[in-house]
Write an enzyme that holds these catalytic residues in place. Structure first.
Site, PDB file in Angstrom:
ATOM      1  N   ARG A  51      41.004  32.906  16.157  1.00 54.80           N
ATOM      2  CA  ARG A  51      40.727  34.102  16.970  1.00 54.80           C
ATOM      3  C   ARG A  51      41.781  35.174  16.725  1.00 54.80           C
ATOM      4  O   ARG A  51      41.467  36.365  16.703  1.00 54.80           O
ATOM      5  CB  ARG A  51      40.658  33.732  18.461  1.00 54.80           C
ATOM      6  CG  ARG A  51      40.252  34.921  19.329  1.00 54.80           C
ATOM      7  CD  ARG A  51      40.005  34.544  20.776  1.00 54.80           C
ATOM      8  NE  ARG A  51      41.219  34.103  21.437  1.00 54.80           N
ATOM      9  CZ  ARG A  51      41.282  33.687  22.700  1.00 54.80           C
ATOM     10  NH1 ARG A  51      40.184  33.624  23.436  1.00 54.80           N
ATOM     11  NH2 ARG A  51      42.424  33.304  23.233  1.00 54.80           N
ATOM     12  N   ARG A 101      57.166  56.646  14.183  1.00 49.73           N
ATOM     13  CA  ARG A 101      55.961  56.787  15.006  1.00 49.73           C
ATOM     14  C   ARG A 101      55.001  57.864  14.497  1.00 49.73           C
ATOM     15  O   ARG A 101      55.309  59.058  14.557  1.00 49.73           O
ATOM     16  CB  ARG A 101      56.365  57.093  16.452  1.00 49.73           C
ATOM     17  CG  ARG A 101      55.186  57.020  17.415  1.00 49.73           C
ATOM     18  CD  ARG A 101      55.593  57.414  18.820  1.00 49.73           C
ATOM     19  NE  ARG A 101      54.467  57.309  19.726  1.00 49.73           N
ATOM     20  CZ  ARG A 101      53.454  58.193  19.789  1.00 49.73           C
ATOM     21  NH1 ARG A 101      53.451  59.241  19.007  1.00 49.73           N
ATOM     22  NH2 ARG A 101      52.458  58.012  20.634  1.00 49.73           N
ATOM     23  N   HIS A 103      50.430  58.202  14.203  1.00 52.25           N
ATOM     24  CA  HIS A 103      49.194  57.482  14.546  1.00 52.25           C
ATOM     25  C   HIS A 103      48.591  56.753  13.350  1.00 52.25           C
ATOM     26  O   HIS A 103      47.994  55.698  13.486  1.00 52.25           O
ATOM     27  CB  HIS A 103      48.159  58.444  15.151  1.00 52.25           C
ATOM     28  CG  HIS A 103      48.427  58.753  16.590  1.00 52.25           C
ATOM     29  ND1 HIS A 103      49.605  59.322  17.022  1.00 52.25           N
ATOM     30  CD2 HIS A 103      47.678  58.559  17.706  1.00 52.25           C
ATOM     31  CE1 HIS A 103      49.572  59.465  18.338  1.00 52.25           C
ATOM     32  NE2 HIS A 103      48.411  59.007  18.780  1.00 52.25           N
ATOM     33  N   LYS A 147      41.505  40.410  21.216  1.00 60.07           N
ATOM     34  CA  LYS A 147      42.613  40.084  22.130  1.00 60.07           C
ATOM     35  C   LYS A 147      43.762  41.029  21.792  1.00 60.07           C
ATOM     36  O   LYS A 147      44.754  40.656  21.155  1.00 60.07           O
ATOM     37  CB  LYS A 147      42.994  38.607  21.999  1.00 60.07           C
ATOM     38  CG  LYS A 147      43.724  38.067  23.227  1.00 60.07           C
ATOM     39  CD  LYS A 147      43.674  36.558  23.260  1.00 60.07           C
ATOM     40  CE  LYS A 147      44.607  35.926  24.267  1.00 60.07           C
ATOM     41  NZ  LYS A 147      44.372  36.257  25.662  1.00 60.07           N
ATOM     42  N   GLU A 179      33.966  39.590  33.061  1.00 61.11           N
ATOM     43  CA  GLU A 179      34.967  38.511  33.090  1.00 61.11           C
ATOM     44  C   GLU A 179      36.078  38.909  34.051  1.00 61.11           C
ATOM     45  O   GLU A 179      36.072  40.017  34.593  1.00 61.11           O
ATOM     46  CB  GLU A 179      35.538  38.274  31.685  1.00 61.11           C
ATOM     47  CG  GLU A 179      36.250  39.498  31.123  1.00 61.11           C
ATOM     48  CD  GLU A 179      36.805  39.300  29.712  1.00 61.11           C
ATOM     49  OE1 GLU A 179      37.067  38.170  29.305  1.00 61.11           O
ATOM     50  OE2 GLU A 179      36.965  40.340  29.032  1.00 61.11           O
ATOM     51  N   LEU A 203      36.245  38.684  26.311  1.00 64.49           N
ATOM     52  CA  LEU A 203      37.002  37.851  25.386  1.00 64.49           C
ATOM     53  C   LEU A 203      36.271  36.517  25.265  1.00 64.49           C
ATOM     54  O   LEU A 203      35.862  35.943  26.279  1.00 64.49           O
ATOM     55  CB  LEU A 203      38.426  37.620  25.924  1.00 64.49           C
ATOM     56  CG  LEU A 203      39.284  36.871  24.913  1.00 64.49           C
ATOM     57  CD1 LEU A 203      39.678  37.785  23.758  1.00 64.49           C
ATOM     58  CD2 LEU A 203      40.520  36.290  25.567  1.00 64.49           C
TER      59      LEU A 203
HETATM   60  C1  LIG Z   1      40.431  39.173  29.497  1.00 66.61           C
HETATM   61  C2  LIG Z   1      40.512  37.689  29.297  1.00 66.61           C
HETATM   62  N1  LIG Z   1      39.399  36.948  29.393  1.00 66.61           N
HETATM   63  C3  LIG Z   1      39.428  35.608  29.235  1.00 66.61           C
HETATM   64  C4  LIG Z   1      40.608  34.942  28.960  1.00 66.61           C
HETATM   65  C5  LIG Z   1      40.602  33.445  28.773  1.00 66.61           C
HETATM   66  O1  LIG Z   1      40.738  33.132  27.407  1.00 66.61           O
HETATM   67  P1  LIG Z   1      41.348  31.745  26.910  1.00 66.61           P
HETATM   68  O2  LIG Z   1      40.520  30.669  27.531  1.00 66.61           O
HETATM   69  O3  LIG Z   1      41.215  31.810  25.440  1.00 66.61           O
HETATM   70  O4  LIG Z   1      42.769  31.706  27.382  1.00 66.61           O
HETATM   71  C6  LIG Z   1      41.797  35.669  28.830  1.00 66.61           C
HETATM   72  C7  LIG Z   1      43.036  34.980  28.510  1.00 66.61           C
HETATM   73  O5  LIG Z   1      44.091  35.533  28.423  1.00 66.61           O
HETATM   74  C8  LIG Z   1      41.756  37.082  28.985  1.00 66.61           C
HETATM   75  O6  LIG Z   1      42.864  37.822  28.871  1.00 66.61           O
END
Ligand SMILES: Cc1ncc(COP(=O)(O)O)c(C=O)c1O
Length: 280
Positions: A51, A101, A103, A147, A179, A203
């Site tokens: 990931r 710095r 962009h 992430k 979520e 995520l």
């Molecule tokens: C926004 C978000 N959703 C879900 C999760 C859960 O993901 P994982 O099970 O991979 O830790 C996280 C974990 O940090 C997160 O930041």
């Protein structure tokens, strides 16, 4: 018992190492992972590192380590930190490097840092009583499957939730649950497990992946479909999942009890299954 890592060097956690002109520091221009280690064994490490690569690719970042190299550094770091055989957490962050710095992308190597620490302990009381959640408008961007280091909306929602006595804020967007601020979310209704689908809006949690796999193994029907805040509130059980909390029951939503107000049996079975899987 705690140790840092910066581009090939193990360092003390409080060592001042990041220069002002660093892309993660200045732009949040990077990606990260958190891996939990059970008695010395990192849980679903490959999946986390895959990931990390996927997130990096999505922001056009070439990592400065391969997955095999990262695995070797993690093993070495846990050992050097005195965490071999212990419950621990490994945080990995890769950024677009150190450059003046601007962009536009700099022509420098990515930069990777890690921390190795003992695992945080979730109080038993939270597992026994369950936690309270509130709902919040999802104001994040369109690519929440990445992430990325940019967690401002997540942090603001979590802090507002905690300020009001809740454990977690669960987002909704266009009328549908997405979520939590740092968790995935599930409802159990009439014995079926519901969770929002793995689109760009959430995520794709590694724990979520484990939960769905284990639910199927336990013959618990799984539905990955959009659902509304009302549907969530009407669940017999609600729970949230993440690497840190594993599976945690939710017993109130916006102050109203979920089901009978107690952690539910399917949540319990899935928590036990995740722990059994992680400590095999
Ligand atoms: C926004 C978000 N959703 C879900 C999760 C859960 O993901 P994982 O099970 O991979 O830790 C996280 C974990 O940090 C997160 O930041």
């Amino acid at each position: 018992m705690s140790l840092g890592f910066h581009n090939g060097e193990f360092i003390a956690l409080d060592q001042k190492i990041i220069p002002i002109d660093e892309r993660g520091h200045q732009f949040g221009d990077g990606v990260y992972e958190l891996i939990k280690v059970y008695k010395g064994a990192p849980f679903m490490m490959r999946e986390h590192l895959v990931r990390l690569e996927k997130s990096a690719k999505a922001i056009r970042l070439q990592l400065n380590y391969s997955i095999d190299q990262l695995e070797a550094i993690i093993a070495d770091g846990l050992h050097r930190a005195g965490l071999a055989g212990q419950d621990a957490e490994v945080y990995i962050q890769s950024t677009r490097g150190i450059a003046t710095r601007l962009h536009t992308f700099p022509n420098v190597e990515a930069s990777t840092t890690m921390t190795f620490r003992p695992a945080r302990v979730i109080p038993a009381e939270l597992r026994e009583r369950g936690v309270a959640i509130t709902l919040a408008v999802d104001e994040r961007w369109a690519n929440c499957y990445i992430k990325s280091l940019n967690l401002l909306p997540n942090i603001l929602a979590k802090q507002a939730a905690v300020d009001n006595g809740y454990y977690e804020a669960v987002f909704f967007r266009d009328g549908y649950i997405t979520e939590g601020s740092s968790t995935n979310v599930y409802a159990v209704k009439d014995g079926t497990l519901y969770t929002p689908p793995a689109t760009k809006r959430i995520l794709h949690g590694i724990t979520r992946h484990a939960v769905l796999r284990l639910a199927r193994e336990l013959n618990i029907p799984v539905v990955e479909e959009e659902f509304t805040p009302d549907f969530l509130s009407s669940g017999d059980e609600i729970f949230i999942s993440s690497t840190t909390i594993e599976v945690l029951p939710v017993t109130t939503i916006e102050g109203q009890p979920v089901g009978n107000g107690q952690p539910g049996p399917i949540t319990r079975r899935l928590y036990d299954a995740v722990i059994a899987d992680a400590t095999r």
